[in-house]
Design a protein around this motif. Sequence first.
Motif, PDB file in Angstrom:
ATOM      1  N   MET A   1      30.736  48.973 -38.501  1.00  0.00           N
ATOM      2  CA  MET A   1      30.752  47.559 -37.878  1.00  0.00           C
ATOM      3  C   MET A   1      30.075  46.776 -37.532  1.00  0.00           C
ATOM      4  N   GLU A   2      29.333  45.921 -38.131  1.00  0.00           N
ATOM      5  CA  GLU A   2      28.300  45.041 -37.705  1.00  0.00           C
ATOM      6  C   GLU A   2      28.802  44.224 -36.166  1.00  0.00           C
ATOM      7  N   LEU A   3      28.725  43.684 -35.055  1.00  0.00           N
ATOM      8  CA  LEU A   3      29.416  43.017 -34.558  1.00  0.00           C
ATOM      9  C   LEU A   3      28.301  42.242 -33.889  1.00  0.00           C
ATOM     10  N   PRO A   4      28.076  40.396 -33.454  1.00  0.00           N
ATOM     11  CA  PRO A   4      27.455  39.955 -32.364  1.00  0.00           C
ATOM     12  C   PRO A   4      27.803  40.258 -31.291  1.00  0.00           C
ATOM     13  N   ASN A   5      26.229  40.682 -30.688  1.00  0.00           N
ATOM     14  CA  ASN A   5      25.996  41.348 -29.063  1.00  0.00           C
ATOM     15  C   ASN A   5      26.673  40.094 -28.443  1.00  0.00           C
ATOM     16  N   GLU A   6      27.363  40.487 -26.998  1.00  0.00           N
ATOM     17  CA  GLU A   6      27.638  39.118 -26.315  1.00  0.00           C
ATOM     18  C   GLU A   6      26.059  39.604 -25.332  1.00  0.00           C
ATOM     19  N   LYS A   7      25.690  40.579 -25.855  1.00  0.00           N
ATOM     20  CA  LYS A   7      25.080  40.762 -23.883  1.00  0.00           C
ATOM     21  C   LYS A   7      23.787  40.600 -23.947  1.00  0.00           C
ATOM     22  N   LEU A   8      23.429  39.911 -25.037  1.00  0.00           N
ATOM     23  CA  LEU A   8      21.770  39.634 -25.524  1.00  0.00           C
ATOM     24  C   LEU A   8      20.675  39.673 -24.787  1.00  0.00           C
ATOM     25  N   VAL A   9      21.027  39.116 -23.210  1.00  0.00           N
ATOM     26  CA  VAL A   9      20.091  39.755 -22.368  1.00  0.00           C
ATOM     27  C   VAL A   9      20.607  40.360 -21.188  1.00  0.00           C
TER      28      VAL A   9
ATOM     29  N   LYS B   1      18.974  43.650 -28.985  1.00  0.00           N
ATOM     30  CA  LYS B   1      19.430  42.768 -31.300  1.00  0.00           C
ATOM     31  C   LYS B   1      20.513  41.510 -30.541  1.00  0.00           C
ATOM     32  N   PRO B   2      20.834  40.830 -31.581  1.00  0.00           N
ATOM     33  CA  PRO B   2      21.826  39.745 -31.943  1.00  0.00           C
ATOM     34  C   PRO B   2      22.763  40.655 -32.180  1.00  0.00           C
ATOM     35  N   THR B   3      23.057  41.660 -32.894  1.00  0.00           N
ATOM     36  CA  THR B   3      23.972  42.585 -33.640  1.00  0.00           C
ATOM     37  C   THR B   3      24.360  44.133 -33.224  1.00  0.00           C
ATOM     38  N   VAL B   4      25.205  44.487 -33.077  1.00  0.00           N
ATOM     39  CA  VAL B   4      25.534  46.099 -32.211  1.00  0.00           C
ATOM     40  C   VAL B   4      26.155  46.332 -33.437  1.00  0.00           C
ATOM     41  N   VAL B   5      25.838  47.697 -34.002  1.00  0.00           N
ATOM     42  CA  VAL B   5      26.384  48.535 -35.119  1.00  0.00           C
ATOM     43  C   VAL B   5      27.452  49.408 -33.717  1.00  0.00           C
TER      44      VAL B   5
END
Length: 195
Positions: A157-165, A177-181
Amino acid sequence: MSYTIIILLGLLLIAPIFIAYYYDYKTDPKQFSFSVKTLGKGLGKGIIYMAIYFGINKAYELLVPLNKNHGMEFNSEREQLGIPTLKSDWKVSDYESEQFTTYWWKPEPRNGHFKKIIEYGILDSKTETDYYHNENKKGTFAWSKYDFDKREFQYFMELPNEKLVSVTDRGQLRVEKPTVVKNVSKSEFENYITE
């Protein structure tokens, strides 16, 4: 650049070669004709070798993989293995597909099961990956990958990354990265595609 300039440059390059061949012929005609025959034989062998090489390469591209018959007619085997089937309106993307990879796309709208990638080895197919999109969950994708050698599924599953920084151990900021696999379980995967 005009054609006359190209022709003049060609003559400037070729004329000295012909002049040298003329003087070489005048000094020893017998040796010159022997060298021309030898050159012709070598050139003929080179052309034959190149034809054999390109012929084998083309045959390899056309014949390998040996079994690339995993289109619509493979749906009955897919049902037995538990792999999602291809629908009759799906199309092969010639732009993305290559010798060892075939891309199948569902026509618009692409909600739910929308893409299938089949990867081949030399003899038969290696993996079949099915992609899903759920319009209720923006920015997420899921896919299942079936390995024909191991006879097993993997789910991702590819999800949005809530922890961008984030902050590193040294106190520096790191942009993620803007997404997490994520590798997910079958139940999480099925929950995503049925919601």
